[in-house]
Design a protein around this motif. Structure first.
Motif, short mmCIF file in Angstrom:
data_model
loop_
_atom_site.label_atom_id
_atom_site.label_comp_id
_atom_site.label_asym_id
_atom_site.label_seq_id
_atom_site.Cartn_x
_atom_site.Cartn_y
_atom_site.Cartn_z
N GLY A 145 0.81 -1.21 0.00
CA GLY A 145 0.00 0.00 0.00
C GLY A 145 0.84 1.26 0.00
O GLY A 145 1.93 1.30 0.59
N ILE A 146 0.37 2.28 -0.69
CA ILE A 146 1.05 3.56 -0.78
C ILE A 146 0.53 4.49 0.32
O ILE A 146 -0.67 4.66 0.49
N SER A 147 1.47 5.08 1.06
CA SER A 147 1.06 6.03 2.10
C SER A 147 1.05 7.46 1.60
O SER A 147 0.38 8.33 2.17
N GLY A 148 1.78 7.75 0.53
CA GLY A 148 1.79 9.11 0.01
C GLY A 148 2.76 9.27 -1.15
O GLY A 148 3.71 8.50 -1.30
N VAL A 149 2.50 10.27 -1.97
CA VAL A 149 3.38 10.64 -3.07
C VAL A 149 3.63 12.14 -2.96
O VAL A 149 2.69 12.92 -2.76
N VAL A 150 4.89 12.54 -3.07
CA VAL A 150 5.24 13.96 -2.95
C VAL A 150 5.98 14.41 -4.19
O VAL A 150 6.64 13.63 -4.87
N GLY A 151 5.85 15.70 -4.48
CA GLY A 151 6.55 16.30 -5.61
C GLY A 151 7.35 17.50 -5.17
O GLY A 151 7.04 18.14 -4.16
N ARG A 152 8.41 17.79 -5.90
CA ARG A 152 9.24 18.97 -5.66
C ARG A 152 9.52 19.66 -6.99
O ARG A 152 9.73 18.97 -8.00
N VAL A 153 9.54 20.98 -6.97
CA VAL A 153 9.92 21.76 -8.15
C VAL A 153 11.34 22.25 -7.95
O VAL A 153 11.65 22.89 -6.94
N LEU A 154 12.23 21.93 -8.91
CA LEU A 154 13.63 22.31 -8.82
C LEU A 154 13.96 23.37 -9.87
O LEU A 154 13.57 23.24 -11.03
N SER A 155 14.68 24.39 -9.46
CA SER A 155 15.08 25.46 -10.38
C SER A 155 16.21 24.99 -11.28
O SER A 155 16.85 23.96 -11.02
N PRO A 156 16.49 25.73 -12.37
CA PRO A 156 17.60 25.35 -13.25
C PRO A 156 18.95 25.47 -12.55
O PRO A 156 19.09 26.17 -11.55
N SER A 157 19.93 24.78 -13.09
CA SER A 157 21.31 24.91 -12.65
C SER A 157 22.12 25.45 -13.82
O SER A 157 22.14 24.85 -14.89
N TRP A 158 22.76 26.61 -13.61
CA TRP A 158 23.56 27.23 -14.67
C TRP A 158 25.02 27.22 -14.23
O TRP A 158 25.46 28.03 -13.42
N ASN A 159 25.80 26.27 -14.74
CA ASN A 159 27.18 26.12 -14.30
C ASN A 159 28.04 27.33 -14.62
O ASN A 159 28.91 27.70 -13.83
N LEU A 160 27.80 27.97 -15.77
CA LEU A 160 28.63 29.09 -16.18
C LEU A 160 28.44 30.31 -15.30
O LEU A 160 29.32 31.18 -15.22
N THR A 161 27.29 30.41 -14.65
CA THR A 161 27.02 31.57 -13.78
C THR A 161 26.97 31.16 -12.31
O THR A 161 26.54 31.94 -11.46
N ASN A 162 27.41 29.93 -12.02
CA ASN A 162 27.47 29.43 -10.63
C ASN A 162 26.12 29.47 -9.92
O ASN A 162 26.05 29.71 -8.72
N GLU A 163 25.05 29.22 -10.67
CA GLU A 163 23.72 29.15 -10.07
C GLU A 163 23.34 27.69 -9.88
O GLU A 163 23.19 26.94 -10.84
#
Length: 284
Positions: A75-93
């Motif tokens: 049985g499943i107790s729950g499903v969660v989601g996350r929103v992740l921002s972009p990663s820009w290596n050239l600008t160290n983000e």
């Protein structure tokens, strides 16, 4: 005496067999299975989102609906989601979590059918209109024992159809004339002031490549930086002046030529739009 010996033998036999016994009732273990169904929209144009007056610096709300299949024999107790921002290596983000949200299989809030194993989640997050790029949904299910599935990571894209290309406001070399000496390396610096209507954070990279006096293209693509680092010959971080050091080594193969070096500059923003300009540096 015989009774004691029999008891000892029984105890010895039991002790030697106990590692081979199987419990009558054991706890079951399993790992949830999760598979992606679809997002409602995997490409979103931030220019078309309401907010402010359509300017790049406006705050806008991005809304998403995602669906996944999740199952587990316990049985499943729950499903969660996350929103992740972009990663820009050239600008160290680096990528960060913008939003966490639950996903349900209850026939409500966008979920079509309760109990069919398809979990639906709706979420929203706030960004500046110019913050385009490849974002990700990271989804994970847990069973009733608390065991987590593998993370399922799905990309979605924010674009800006009204994006403006970067623009070179000025170019300079210090010094603008280099003297080639047979016994030492000649050192100089390139500087480019760059602007973008979407703001300085929209600029992904600034590069330069030289055409040599004989008309051939130098094999080195030079990156310019706005980080205030002496290593990059940049004076002030974040002032929109991108800089780099250059050098001419008389002992290189092939050796540098005397004459005009035309440096071709390219500024690229996060939408892939480019601005170009050139500067001539004299080597004598």
């Amino acid at each position: 005496m015989r009774a004691s010996l029999a008891l000892f033998l029984f105890a010895s036999i039991f002790s030697s067999c106990k590692d081979l016994t199987t419990p009558i009732d054991s706890r079951q273990y399993s790992t949830p299975l999760i598979s992606f169904v679809s997002p409602v929209n995997d490409t979103i144009d931030t220019y078309k989102l309401p907010g402010g007056s359509g300017l790049p610096g406006d705050n806008v709300i991005v809304r998403l609906t995602a669906m996944v299949k999740a199952s587990d024999s316990l049985g499943i107790s729950g499903v969660v989601g996350r929103v992740l921002s972009p990663s820009w290596n050239l600008t160290n983000e680096s990528s960060v979590v913008l939003q966490n949200f639950p996903m349900t299989d209850d026939g409500q809030n966008g979920d079509v059918t309760a109990g069919d194993g398809t979990y639906t989640g709706q979420t929203s997050f706030e960004i500046f209109r110019y913050e385009i790029g490849t974002y990700h949904l990271e989804l994970q299910a847990n069973n009733v024992q608390g065991t987590a599935s593998q993370s399922l990571t799905i990309p979605f894209y924010l674009i800006n159809s009204n994006d403006h290309a970067p623009h070179f406001d000025s170019l300079a070399a210090a010094p603008d004339t280099l003297t080639l000496v047979d016994t030492s390396i000649t050192v100089g610096a390139l500087m480019a002031k760059v602007s973008d209507k979407e703001g300085s954070r929209d600029i992904l990279s600034v590069t330069a490549q030289a055409t040599k006096p004989d008309g051939t293209l130098a094999n080195t693509l030079v990156y310019l930086f706005d980080d205030g680092s002496p290593v990059h010959a940049d004076a002030v971080a974040g002032d929109s002046v991108y800089s780099t050091g250059i050098k001419l080594d008389p002992h290189s193969n092939p050796p540098p030529l005397k004459g005009n070096y035309v440096f071709h500059f390219v500024a690229t923003d996060k939408s892939g739009a480019t601005g170009q300009d050139s500067l001539t540096v004299v080597v004598r």
